[in-house]
Design an enzyme around this catalytic site. Structure first.
Site, PDB file in Angstrom:
ATOM      1  N   LYS A   1     -13.679  22.943   2.497  1.00 31.84           N
ATOM      2  CA  LYS A   1     -14.342  23.199   3.779  1.00 31.84           C
ATOM      3  C   LYS A   1     -14.580  21.845   4.448  1.00 31.84           C
ATOM      4  O   LYS A   1     -15.690  21.315   4.448  1.00 31.84           O
ATOM      5  CB  LYS A   1     -15.648  23.959   3.538  1.00 31.84           C
ATOM      6  CG  LYS A   1     -16.310  24.485   4.790  1.00 31.84           C
ATOM      7  CD  LYS A   1     -17.526  25.339   4.433  1.00 31.84           C
ATOM      8  CE  LYS A   1     -18.201  25.855   5.675  1.00 31.84           C
ATOM      9  NZ  LYS A   1     -19.388  26.677   5.341  1.00 31.84           N
TER      10      LYS A   1
ATOM     11  N   GLU B   1     -21.292  28.956  12.508  1.00 31.02           N
ATOM     12  CA  GLU B   1     -20.067  28.893  11.711  1.00 31.02           C
ATOM     13  C   GLU B   1     -19.273  30.179  11.859  1.00 31.02           C
ATOM     14  O   GLU B   1     -18.043  30.159  11.929  1.00 31.02           O
ATOM     15  CB  GLU B   1     -20.397  28.681  10.232  1.00 31.02           C
ATOM     16  CG  GLU B   1     -20.971  27.330   9.910  1.00 31.02           C
ATOM     17  CD  GLU B   1     -21.240  27.181   8.434  1.00 31.02           C
ATOM     18  OE1 GLU B   1     -20.468  26.446   7.777  1.00 31.02           O
ATOM     19  OE2 GLU B   1     -22.201  27.804   7.932  1.00 31.02           O
TER      20      GLU B   1
END
Length: 123
Positions: free
Chosen positions: A101, A24
């Site tokens: 997100k 990420e």
């Protein structure tokens, strides 16, 4: 203070490198921010001067800088930083801040993951 006055910024999309996983941080992903600022808008409504209100373009720049800036593990931490930035303007008495997100690493089909927090100016 005029009850119910607010400025809302919805859907601010910014690339960031937040998350607990290395991939990420390496690849980054889009985060979406919604901010609802509560403040008295009577003065700017009367004066018609942008300097008497929260300039939403400058607000978007500040928030985008935080999202694109120093990575954190949790969107809860990111939301707290963003809320503090909103409250840094003395005219803002309360903020409701949501961080979405939509590309979170979840092994199932989903539309969105978000964290919402509400912070008020301390007296």
């Amino acid at each position: 203070m005029t009850a119910g006055d607010r400025i809302t910024l919805t859907g601010l999309r910014v690339r960031g490198r937040h998350g607990v996983y290395d991939f990420e941080r390496a690849a980054g992903q889009d985060f979406v921010v919604d901010a609802v600022l509560e403040l008295d808008l009577a003065v700017p409504a009367r004066t018609d001067e942008v300097t008497d209100t929260v300039h939403y373009g400058e607000l978007a720049d500040r928030l985008a800088g935080i999202v694109a800036g120093e990575p954190v593990n949790l969107i809860e931490t990111l939301a707290e930083r963003l809320a503090r930035a909103c409250l840094a303007d003395h005219r803002v008495r309360r903020v409701e801040l949501t961080v979405h997100k939509p590309q979170a690493p979840i092994a199932h089909g989903f539309t969105d993951v978000s964290v919402t927090l509400v912070r008020e100016r301390e007296a």
